[in-house]
Scaffold this motif. Structure first.
Motif, short mmCIF file in Angstrom:
data_model
loop_
_atom_site.label_atom_id
_atom_site.label_comp_id
_atom_site.label_asym_id
_atom_site.label_seq_id
_atom_site.Cartn_x
_atom_site.Cartn_y
_atom_site.Cartn_z
N LYS A 1 1.04 -1.11 -0.01
CA LYS A 1 0.04 0.03 -0.17
C LYS A 1 0.78 1.53 0.27
CE LYS A 1 -4.38 1.68 1.91
NZ LYS A 1 -5.41 1.42 2.94
N ASP A 2 1.87 1.53 0.56
CA ASP A 2 2.76 2.64 0.31
C ASP A 2 3.50 2.90 -0.58
OD1 ASP A 2 3.74 4.55 2.38
OD2 ASP A 2 6.12 3.17 2.67
N THR A 3 3.57 1.60 -1.33
CA THR A 3 4.60 1.95 -2.14
C THR A 3 3.28 3.03 -3.49
OG1 THR A 3 6.22 0.24 -1.99
CG2 THR A 3 5.21 0.69 -4.24
N ALA A 4 2.39 1.55 -3.45
CA ALA A 4 1.41 2.43 -4.29
C ALA A 4 0.29 3.45 -3.94
CB ALA A 4 -0.44 1.64 -4.06
N ASN A 5 0.69 3.99 -3.01
CA ASN A 5 0.63 5.83 -2.58
C ASN A 5 1.60 6.41 -3.07
OD1 ASN A 5 -1.70 4.73 -1.06
ND2 ASN A 5 -0.94 4.85 1.27
N TYR A 6 2.66 6.03 -2.26
CA TYR A 6 3.71 7.22 -3.44
C TYR A 6 4.04 7.28 -4.55
CZ TYR A 6 7.78 9.32 -3.16
OH TYR A 6 9.44 10.09 -3.52
N GLU A 7 3.60 5.94 -5.28
CA GLU A 7 3.39 5.82 -7.21
C GLU A 7 1.53 6.30 -7.08
OE1 GLU A 7 3.14 1.75 -8.36
OE2 GLU A 7 5.05 1.72 -8.57
N THR A 8 0.92 6.89 -6.85
CA THR A 8 -0.13 7.64 -7.03
C THR A 8 0.77 9.26 -6.74
OG1 THR A 8 -2.06 6.34 -6.36
CG2 THR A 8 -2.87 8.18 -6.28
N LEU A 9 1.43 9.54 -6.17
CA LEU A 9 1.87 11.39 -5.10
C LEU A 9 2.71 11.26 -6.41
CD1 LEU A 9 2.43 13.55 -3.67
CD2 LEU A 9 3.93 12.11 -2.52
N VAL A 10 3.33 10.10 -7.37
CA VAL A 10 4.15 10.96 -8.01
C VAL A 10 3.13 11.57 -9.43
CG1 VAL A 10 5.49 10.15 -9.96
CG2 VAL A 10 5.98 9.75 -7.12
N HIS A 11 3.15 10.61 -10.14
CA HIS A 11 1.64 10.06 -10.71
C HIS A 11 0.81 11.75 -10.67
CE1 HIS A 11 -1.54 8.18 -13.62
NE2 HIS A 11 -1.69 9.90 -13.38
N MET A 12 0.59 12.29 -10.47
CA MET A 12 -0.28 13.44 -10.00
C MET A 12 0.59 14.83 -9.79
SD MET A 12 -3.10 12.40 -9.43
CE MET A 12 -4.53 13.35 -9.42
N GLU A 13 1.75 14.67 -9.15
CA GLU A 13 2.74 15.63 -9.75
C GLU A 13 3.03 15.80 -10.38
OE1 GLU A 13 3.40 17.79 -7.18
OE2 GLU A 13 2.49 16.88 -4.87
N TYR A 14 3.50 14.91 -11.28
CA TYR A 14 3.68 15.06 -13.06
C TYR A 14 2.48 15.12 -13.33
CZ TYR A 14 4.46 14.84 -17.71
OH TYR A 14 5.01 14.13 -18.78
N LEU A 15 1.18 15.34 -13.25
CA LEU A 15 0.38 15.77 -14.17
C LEU A 15 -0.11 17.69 -13.60
CD1 LEU A 15 -2.59 12.58 -14.25
CD2 LEU A 15 -0.80 13.94 -15.93
N SER A 16 0.02 17.91 -12.29
CA SER A 16 -0.08 18.94 -11.57
C SER A 16 1.19 20.34 -12.36
CB SER A 16 -0.37 18.76 -10.25
OG SER A 16 0.92 19.15 -9.67
N GLN A 17 2.16 19.37 -11.82
CA GLN A 17 4.05 20.48 -12.77
C GLN A 17 4.07 21.23 -14.42
OE1 GLN A 17 6.55 20.05 -9.58
NE2 GLN A 17 4.95 19.43 -8.45
N CYS A 18 3.54 19.07 -15.12
CA CYS A 18 3.90 19.24 -15.69
C CYS A 18 2.69 19.43 -17.30
CB CYS A 18 4.30 17.79 -16.85
SG CYS A 18 6.07 17.48 -15.36
N GLY A 19 1.30 18.95 -16.78
CA GLY A 19 0.61 19.51 -17.59
C GLY A 19 0.03 17.68 -17.91
#
Length: 136
Positions: free
Chosen positions: A28-46
């Protein structure tokens, strides 16, 4: 094309899958961090996405918290980059969690990454800085 983004917080590595009744499960910890990275990419890079046949160069700088127990002299050396982290997570696991998180988001598949560098530092503000550029 080149993109850069930052994931705030302590760097995390990709944990080994756990097996439950013969099925591999991502912790679960890994899945949550992967989601965070994914969301940060989308918010900062569109919606910037590299073409499916692009060869990519990925550069990662992982900044770990300076331990509170370190002496003032040691803390200063850590902040200046004279002492660098030799602790977990291993840099290969940091690369793996970042690269896997960006599949189908920044690029089709992380097999497109043909050159990669991961560097570990100490900082008062823990984070992971990622830069991806197309090799032409």
């Amino acid at each position: 094309m080149q993109v850069s983004f930052t994931v705030l917080g302590e760097p995390k590595g990709k944990a080994r899958p756990r097996f439950v009744k013969g099925h591999a499960m991502t912790p679960k910890d890994t899945a949550n961090y992967e989601t965070l990275v994914h969301m940060e990419y989308l918010s900062q890079c569109g919606d910037k996405k590299f073409s499916d046949d692009a060869m990519l160069d990925m550069r990662i700088k992982a900044y770990y918290s300076i331990p509170k127990s370190a002496s003032k002299k040691k803390k200063a050396a850590m902040a200046m980059g004279m002492i660098r982290p030799t602790k977990k997570p291993d840099m290969d696991n940091v690369v793996k969690v970042i690269a896997d998180s960006l599949n189908q988001v920044a690029y089709k598949d992380d097999t497109q990454i043909v050159d990669c560098q991961c560097r570990k530092f100490y900082s008062e503000s823990p984070r992971v800085e990622v830069r991806i550029k197309e090799i032409i």
